[in-house]
Motif scaffolding. Structure first.
Motif, short mmCIF file in Angstrom:
data_model
loop_
_atom_site.label_atom_id
_atom_site.label_comp_id
_atom_site.label_asym_id
_atom_site.label_seq_id
_atom_site.Cartn_x
_atom_site.Cartn_y
_atom_site.Cartn_z
N CYS A 1 43.23 34.48 39.47
CA CYS A 1 43.35 33.83 40.78
C CYS A 1 42.86 32.38 40.74
CB CYS A 1 42.59 34.64 41.83
SG CYS A 1 43.38 36.23 42.15
N PHE B 1 50.41 43.38 39.94
CA PHE B 1 50.60 42.88 41.31
C PHE B 1 49.65 43.56 42.28
CE2 PHE B 1 54.82 42.11 39.35
CZ PHE B 1 54.80 40.73 39.42
N CYS C 1 44.46 37.28 45.62
CA CYS C 1 45.10 36.01 45.99
C CYS C 1 45.19 35.88 47.50
CB CYS C 1 46.50 35.93 45.38
SG CYS C 1 46.52 35.49 43.63
N LEU D 1 51.54 33.68 46.21
CA LEU D 1 51.82 34.74 45.24
C LEU D 1 53.02 34.44 44.35
CD1 LEU D 1 51.44 37.81 47.65
CD2 LEU D 1 49.72 36.85 46.12
N LEU E 1 52.93 34.70 40.39
CA LEU E 1 52.49 35.94 39.75
C LEU E 1 53.55 36.58 38.84
CD1 LEU E 1 50.27 37.69 42.44
CD2 LEU E 1 49.60 36.20 40.55
#
Length: 193
Positions: free
Chosen positions: A89, A129, A136, A143, A146
């Protein structure tokens, strides 16, 4: 992310030897086979049989302690996950030019801890995820990047699993404490040789 995991693994060696009251060399020899399984499978669960064997034969942990503590540790004690997930993150924040406030960092840290306890012990590619997304969101990060990071998740996940296996064995030795046979009962050489 990998450097954060390597640093955590080094700290685990110190903790395992200091609180487990055994030499660094003996602890390193004890955890090495479980770490090899962890590298090849990226699964703490797949490493469990080797961890139980090494805890009994090399760390001097009684069968009852190893049989209770290690499965519990594999199920809920993923010490590397909060560190690695938060590092991802922070990378996302850096990549997107987001300056994080102290409150965002605290929210991210607390969410990382909660997610690591609540998540299933699956390889990182499966749970990426579900583990990173909530952190996040708690930190106010986008996002969108990712899916790209998932492509390189294999390498950090290897370090995560090695760290978790090392932590599980260290915790088992520490919990066994005086009940364990101690360093003197552990073999000087590999029993298989």
């Amino acid at each position: 992310v990998c450097l954060s995991q390597i640093g955590l693994i080094l700290i685990l060696y110190v903790v395992g030897t200091a609180w487990g009251r055994m030499s660094l060399a003996r602890f390193a020899r004890a955890v090495a086979p479980a770490q090899v399984v962890a590298v090849s499978t990226q699964s703490s669960l797949a490493s469990l049989p080797v961890m139980i064997e090494r805890a009994r034969e090399w760390l001097g942990v009684p069968q009852t302690s190893a049989g209770l503590v290690l499965p519990l540790a594999v199920a809920v004690f993923r010490i590397t996950s909060p560190v690695a997930n938060l590092a991802v993150c922070l990378y996302v924040a850096q990549l997107n030019g987001v300056d994080l406030s102290l409150s965002a960092l605290v929210a991210g840290g607390l969410t990382a801890i909660a997610v690591s306890i609540a998540s299933v012990g699956l390889p990182g590619q499966v749970s990426f995820f579900a583990a990173i997304g909530p952190i996040c969101l708690a930190m106010g990060l986008p996002l969108g990047v990712l899916p790209l990071l998932l492509a390189v998740e294999v390498i950090p996940d290897i370090f995560r699993t090695v760290g978790n296996v090392t932590a599980d064995l260290a915790a088992t030795r520490i919990v066994a404490g005086e009940d364990g046979a101690g360093e003197d009962a552990a073999p000087e050489t590999d029993p298989a040789s």
